[in-house]
Every structure is written in structure tokens, then in C-alpha cells.
Design a protein around this motif. Structure first.
Motif, mmCIF file in Angstrom:
data_model
loop_
_atom_site.group_PDB
_atom_site.id
_atom_site.type_symbol
_atom_site.label_atom_id
_atom_site.label_comp_id
_atom_site.label_asym_id
_atom_site.label_seq_id
_atom_site.Cartn_x
_atom_site.Cartn_y
_atom_site.Cartn_z
ATOM 1 N N SER A 1 0.801 -1.230 0.000
ATOM 2 C CA SER A 1 0.000 0.000 0.000
ATOM 3 C C SER A 1 0.830 1.275 0.000
ATOM 4 N N ILE A 2 2.157 1.144 0.073
ATOM 5 C CA ILE A 2 2.999 2.344 0.113
ATOM 6 C C ILE A 2 4.054 2.288 -0.986
ATOM 7 N N ASP A 3 4.652 3.442 -1.243
ATOM 8 C CA ASP A 3 5.661 3.593 -2.298
ATOM 9 C C ASP A 3 7.052 3.525 -1.673
ATOM 10 N N LYS A 4 7.910 2.660 -2.207
ATOM 11 C CA LYS A 4 9.268 2.532 -1.656
ATOM 12 C C LYS A 4 10.045 3.845 -1.684
ATOM 13 N N GLY A 5 9.702 4.716 -2.592
ATOM 14 C CA GLY A 5 10.420 5.987 -2.692
ATOM 15 C C GLY A 5 9.886 7.062 -1.766
ATOM 16 N N GLY A 6 8.759 6.782 -1.100
ATOM 17 C CA GLY A 6 8.163 7.771 -0.206
ATOM 18 C C GLY A 6 8.841 7.806 1.153
ATOM 19 N N ARG A 7 8.518 8.822 1.937
ATOM 20 C CA ARG A 7 9.002 8.929 3.305
ATOM 21 C C ARG A 7 7.789 9.036 4.217
ATOM 22 N N TYR A 8 7.752 8.187 5.236
ATOM 23 C CA TYR A 8 6.540 8.007 6.016
ATOM 24 C C TYR A 8 6.799 8.082 7.519
ATOM 25 N N THR A 9 5.736 8.449 8.237
ATOM 26 C CA THR A 9 5.709 8.298 9.693
ATOM 27 C C THR A 9 4.901 7.039 9.982
ATOM 28 N N PHE A 10 5.576 5.971 10.319
ATOM 29 C CA PHE A 10 4.918 4.705 10.605
ATOM 30 C C PHE A 10 4.406 4.732 12.049
ATOM 31 N N VAL A 11 3.100 4.616 12.213
ATOM 32 C CA VAL A 11 2.468 4.590 13.539
ATOM 33 C C VAL A 11 1.935 3.183 13.759
ATOM 34 N N SER A 12 2.497 2.487 14.741
ATOM 35 C CA SER A 12 2.115 1.072 14.916
ATOM 36 C C SER A 12 1.593 0.802 16.316
ATOM 37 N N ASN A 13 0.896 -0.332 16.437
ATOM 38 C CA ASN A 13 0.615 -0.853 17.772
ATOM 39 C C ASN A 13 1.951 -1.221 18.423
ATOM 40 N N HIS A 14 1.933 -1.340 19.751
ATOM 41 C CA HIS A 14 3.193 -1.454 20.498
ATOM 42 C C HIS A 14 3.224 -2.808 21.206
ATOM 43 N N MET B 1 10.024 16.028 14.009
ATOM 44 C CA MET B 1 9.462 14.995 13.139
ATOM 45 C C MET B 1 9.181 15.552 11.750
ATOM 46 N N ASN B 2 8.660 16.770 11.692
ATOM 47 C CA ASN B 2 8.406 17.402 10.397
ATOM 48 C C ASN B 2 9.705 17.588 9.627
ATOM 49 N N LEU B 3 10.770 17.968 10.338
ATOM 50 C CA LEU B 3 12.078 18.136 9.707
ATOM 51 C C LEU B 3 12.607 16.809 9.158
ATOM 52 N N VAL B 4 12.399 15.725 9.913
ATOM 53 C CA VAL B 4 12.885 14.404 9.474
ATOM 54 C C VAL B 4 12.260 14.022 8.137
ATOM 55 N N ILE B 5 10.933 14.179 8.034
ATOM 56 C CA ILE B 5 10.226 13.774 6.809
ATOM 57 C C ILE B 5 10.539 14.705 5.644
ATOM 58 N N ASN B 6 10.500 16.003 5.889
ATOM 59 C CA ASN B 6 10.508 16.960 4.781
ATOM 60 C C ASN B 6 11.863 17.595 4.473
ATOM 61 N N THR B 7 12.821 17.517 5.410
ATOM 62 C CA THR B 7 14.152 18.083 5.156
ATOM 63 C C THR B 7 15.215 16.992 5.114
ATOM 64 N N LYS B 8 15.204 16.108 6.121
ATOM 65 C CA LYS B 8 16.184 15.015 6.133
ATOM 66 C C LYS B 8 15.775 13.895 5.175
ATOM 67 N N HIS B 9 14.498 13.854 4.795
ATOM 68 C CA HIS B 9 13.966 12.838 3.883
ATOM 69 C C HIS B 9 14.242 11.421 4.407
ATOM 70 N N ASP B 10 13.859 11.229 5.661
ATOM 71 C CA ASP B 10 13.964 9.919 6.279
ATOM 72 C C ASP B 10 12.578 9.497 6.755
ATOM 73 N N ASN B 11 12.457 8.250 7.186
ATOM 74 C CA ASN B 11 11.217 7.750 7.762
ATOM 75 C C ASN B 11 11.250 7.892 9.278
ATOM 76 N N ILE B 12 10.070 7.736 9.896
ATOM 77 C CA ILE B 12 9.928 7.784 11.354
ATOM 78 C C ILE B 12 9.111 6.582 11.796
ATOM 79 N N TRP B 13 9.462 6.025 12.951
ATOM 80 C CA TRP B 13 8.561 5.082 13.628
ATOM 81 C C TRP B 13 8.192 5.649 14.984
ATOM 82 N N ILE B 14 6.895 5.586 15.314
ATOM 83 C CA ILE B 14 6.417 5.986 16.632
ATOM 84 C C ILE B 14 5.266 5.068 17.022
ATOM 85 N N ALA B 15 5.220 4.683 18.289
ATOM 86 C CA ALA B 15 4.132 3.836 18.769
ATOM 87 C C ALA B 15 2.850 4.653 18.870
#
Length: 383
Positions: free
Chosen positions: A86-99, A168-182
């Protein structure tokens, strides 16, 4: 990269800082003891040389974390897989998961992203309550973690939350990395996975525009993490009884360390990660005049529905419902052999609990509820 100084106390170390941090780690006796345990076949001098060759945080993850986690999966599970269709490998995402696990939720996600061919892993949100020693903070910040400051007064917590949201906004939009948060602070001890509205409120403090526009800038992807067996189930049940019987009972740092060790080394069976679609389209569909008091609840419930719907259910989950109800309405989802094996497992986990006034019936009900809830939540969506 020129990152604002206000993030210095929470962000991961930058590549130019790694050499100095590696030097601190190499000199730390506790760190030396731990890596000797984790990599017994690798002489410390060779490990030091390998460490100093890492030029980036991702280099470190691939050189050390990835092989350790692959080895762990081979010994403590029947394998781990991920549906990322459901996601694009080239995208950058904030993954929100169960913990499910203090350490491994984000670690296994990183492994799955590498195996799937993503070009980067995730920056990981980690609570400062887990940083029991200076070397632990060093190692998690080398491992692309940013620090969630939890022990503070109300005004300071508000400032910390805004700083983290901006980071977090900087990580996605400036550093162009992904995030994981519970999806919540701390694990759901009964596996009734619910997103805390406060997590969504925090994330909406960064960026620009309306609440939904700010959240869209983070490209939030709900992720369902499914374990066939939770190695910490007996510890969680024990905690339920201690909280019930002892007024004001709280876990110690030693309890946290035992939970981390048990979660990492214990047997997990089959593990599955499932990425739902990015919620940006859903956020666009929320009417502009939605009351602020409702909007965070609506978003949290949408994330929950995605996690519940995409949870991979195993025979244990259905068996737990029938054992709690004393019936067999779920029996089409498992065999008699499955049921016998799970009951043997349940008895073995209960036998690990050694506390005063051990309430076997209560503890059994607590563990069964942990396994039943993912199925209960999914069945509610499908009914």
C-alpha cells in the motif's frame, strides 16, 4: 546537514559526530560487556575496527543491528514478513504502529524495510525512561533514535511536545527519512490496541496550516504488528496482579530491563507487519468545520481501524476467545492440536510467575485476554 540547535538534546547523532561517540562507547566497560555477549565470535579489536569504519548511522545499522536481528529471528521466531503493497518505496513516512515489544517493534520494521529494498530505515521515537545509562543513550542515538522527554511538568511537556513535532516534520521533509512511533505511550498490556489522541495532538504541533494539513506533511502510515506468541505475556499478567493487590505499585528499572531482555530473547512464533495506506486522503476528507474536540478522536479511530483490520490472526487468538467464553464458536479457525498446544504453552507461561498470593485464575484470564483482543477488535470491524 545544518540542524537547528534546539533539537540537539533529542536528535540522533549526525555522521560527523559518530567517531567521537564510538570512542566513548569503546571505552565504556558496560558496553564492552554487552557487545561481547551479543557478538561472542568477534574479537573486541575487530569489532572496534568495524565500528570505526561506519561513516553513517545506516552503515552502523547494516553492519551491526541487521545481522544481529536476522540471527535473532532465526532463533526466536518462525520468521517475519511485511506487506508494504500500500505504500511507495520511494516515499518517506511516519509509521504509527501498535506497540508489542519495547525494543523490537521498530527494529524489525527496519529489517523489513531493508529486505524490501527501501533506501533507508526509520528514525525511532524512544522514551527517556528507557535510557538507564549514558552508553545506552549513545547507542540508541547512533541507531537513529530521537528522544521523547517524558519526565517534566505540564508547561515543559508542552514545550517538549512542540519541539518533537517540529523535529518529526524536519525528518520527513528536510532530512527525507522515515519515522517510527508507537500509537501510545507504553505497550498495550492487554493487546487492546488504541491510539492515544495525545500522540496525534503532539504530531499536529509541527508544520504549517490546519490540523489536517500539518498531519498530512508527516505522511502517516498505520502499521499492524502481529506476534503469534508474546514472550512477555506472563510478565504483563504478573504486573496486572501486582497493580491489583499492591496500592501504588510501580515497575522498577530492573523490571524494565527484564521486560526488554525477555521480549528480545523470548520465542515469538510467526511475526507479521502490515502497512495500511497513508492516511493523507482520509485527512483530506475530514470536513473543515469539524470541531477541534472531535478531530483527534476521528483520526485516532481511523488509525485503530486500519491496525485492527490488518492484524494477522493466528489460531491462538481464536482459541483464547473460546477458552474465555467456555465455548467453541471460533473452532473453525483452529484444530484440536492447535488448542492442545496453546493450552500447554499457557500453563508453561503461568508456571513462570512467582509472586505472593498467586491468583492462577486471574492470571490465566489476563493472558487469554491478551491473545483474544486482536481477534475481538478485528471481528467488530467485519461484523
Amino acid at each position: 546537514m545544518n540542524i537547528p540547535e534546539k533539537f540537539d538534546s533529542i536528535r540522533p547523532f549526525e555522521p560527523e559526530e559518530l567517531h567521537e561517540v564510538f570512542g566513548r562507547l569503546i571505552a565504556d566497560e558496560q558496553f564492552r560487556a554487552i557487545v561481547g555477549y551479543i557478538f561472542p565470535q568477534l574479537p573486541f579489536e575487530a569489532l572496534t575496527a568495524k565500528l570505526m569504519q561506519c561513516k553513517t548511522n545506516l552503515d552502523f545499522q547494516i553492519a551491526f543491528c541487521y545481522p544481529f536481528l536476522k540471527e535473532l529471528l532465526s532463533k526466536a521466531s518462525k520468521g517475519c514478513d511485511m506487506d508494504y503493497s500500500s505504500i511507495d518505496k520511494g516515499g518517506r513516512y511516519t509509521f504509527v504502529s501498535n506497540h508489542r515489544d519495547i525494543v523490537l517493534d521498530s527494529a524489525f520494521l527496519d529489517v523489513m524495510l531493508i529486505d524490501a529494498g527501501f533506501s533507508t530505515t526509520c528514525e525511532i521515537a524512544i522514551g527517556d525512561n528507557l535510557l538507564a545509562a549514558p552508553w545506552i543513550e549513545d547507542i540508541v542515538r547512533v541507531n537513529k533514535s530521537f528522544i521523547v522527554k517524558r519526565s517534566a511538568g505540564i508547561r515543559e511537556m508542552l514545550t517538549n511536545s512542540r519541539t518533537m513535532a517540529e523535529y518529526m516534520n524536519l525528518v520527513i521533509n528536510t532530512k527525507h527519512d522515515n519515522i517510527w512511533i508507537a500509537q501510545r505511550e507504553g505497550r498495550a498490556k492487554d493487546s487492546d490496541d488504541r491510539t492515544q489522541e495525545s500522540i496525534i495532538k503532539m504530531m499536529a504541533m509541527g508544520g504549517e496550516g490546519s490540523i489536517t494539513q500539518r498531519l498530512q506533511q508527516l505522511n502517516i502510515v498505520p502499521v499492524a504488528i502481529s506476534y503469534e506468541y508474546d514472550p512477555c505475556d506472563w510478565l504483563k499478567a504478573q504486573e496486572f496482579q501486582l497493580k491489583r493487590d499492591i496500592e501504588g505499585w510501580k515497575k522498577t528499572k530492573a523490571d524494565d530491563v527484564l521486560s526488554m531482555k525477555t521480549g528480545i530473547m523470548g520465542y515469538k512464533g510467526r511475526i507479521h507487519y502490515h502497512c495500511a495506506p497513508c492516511i493523507n486522503d482520509f485527512l483530506s476528507s475530514i470536513p473543515d468545520d469539524t470541531p477541534k474536540t472531535d478531530i483527534f478522536r476521528i483520526i485516532a479511530e481511523h488509525i485503530d481501524r486500519n491496525i485492527h483490520a490488518n492484524y494477522r490472526l493466528f489460531p491462538n487468538n481464536y482459541i483464547a476467545i473460546d477458552l474465555l467464553e467456555g465455548g467453541d464458536r471460533m473452532s473453525s479457525n483452529y484444530t484440536p492440536e492447535d488448542k492442545a498446544a496453546f493450552e500447554n504453552y499457557l500453563n508453561a507461561q503461568l508456571a513462570k510467575i512467582s509472586i505472593p498470593n498467586k491468583d492462577e485464575a486471574f492470571l490465566r484470564e489476563r493472558i487469554l485476554t491478551m491473545y483474544a483482543n486482536p481477534a475481538v477488535n478485528q471481528l467488530k470491524i467485519k461484523s
